[in-house]
Design an enzyme around this catalytic site. Structure first.
Site: not given
Ligand code: ADP
Length: 140
Positions: A11, A59, A87, A93, A104, A114, A117
């Site tokens: 990212k 978000f 993962r 996350t 992460r 973070n 992805h």
């Molecule tokens: P992951 O990437 O671990 O699969 P999610 O699919 O829940 O997580 O979320 C997608 C992306 O959205 C996250 O990797 C992160 O960059 C962003 N994100 C998730 N939750 C939040 C939050 N509470 N506030 C801001 N950004 C968030």
């Protein structure tokens, strides 16, 4: 366990800090083969399409602006049980909740920034790989 493919994105917070190589060392160290790779600058509308499943989340707008704020490196990873393995190497996350040794935990700046992805299911992996790559671009 079956050999799977999954989509990885390095990212904007990570490309800005020039840590793509260090992230890929983690992925390759976990026996995930990088079988396709390119650097792209997403438009806001491409980011919105990629993250469409999050359209209702508070978000979403911020996330899409962030993903379009600098280049990203998109990759296809291939290996045994690659979706879950990736993962696991990525970590939770929110970097604050991620296990020691995960990407992460080591590199993430916050819940949004973070660093990486990874697809979360076989159906997402198929959609996300198809979003960025044609079969010709994937070289196992
Ligand atoms: P992951 O990437 O671990 O699969 P999610 O699919 O829940 O997580 O979320 C997608 C992306 O959205 C996250 O990797 C992160 O960059 C962003 N994100 C998730 N939750 C939040 C939050 N509470 N506030 C801001 N950004 C968030």
């Amino acid at each position: 366990m079956a050999v799977q493919r999954t989509l990885s994105i390095i990212k904007p917070d990570a490309t800005r800090r020039r840590i793509s190589g260090r992230i890929n060392a983690h992925l390759e160290g976990a026996e995930l083969n990088i079988v396709a790779q390119k650097r792209v600058r997403l438009s806001i509308s491409q980011a919105r399409a990629f993250y469409a499943e999050h359209a209702e989340r508070a978000f979403y707008d911020d996330l899409c602006a962030y993903m379009a704020s600098a280049p990203v490196v998109v990759q296809v990873l291939e290996g045994e049980d690659a979706i879950a393995r990736h993962r696991e190497v990525m970590g939770a996350t929110n970097p604050a909740d991620a296990e020691d040794g995960t990407i992460r935990k080591e590199f993430g700046l916050g819940v949004q920034e973070n660093s990486v992805h990874g697809s979360d299911s076989p159906a997402s992996a198929a959609r996300e790989i198809g979003f960025f790559f044609s079969e010709m671009e994937i070289v196992g």
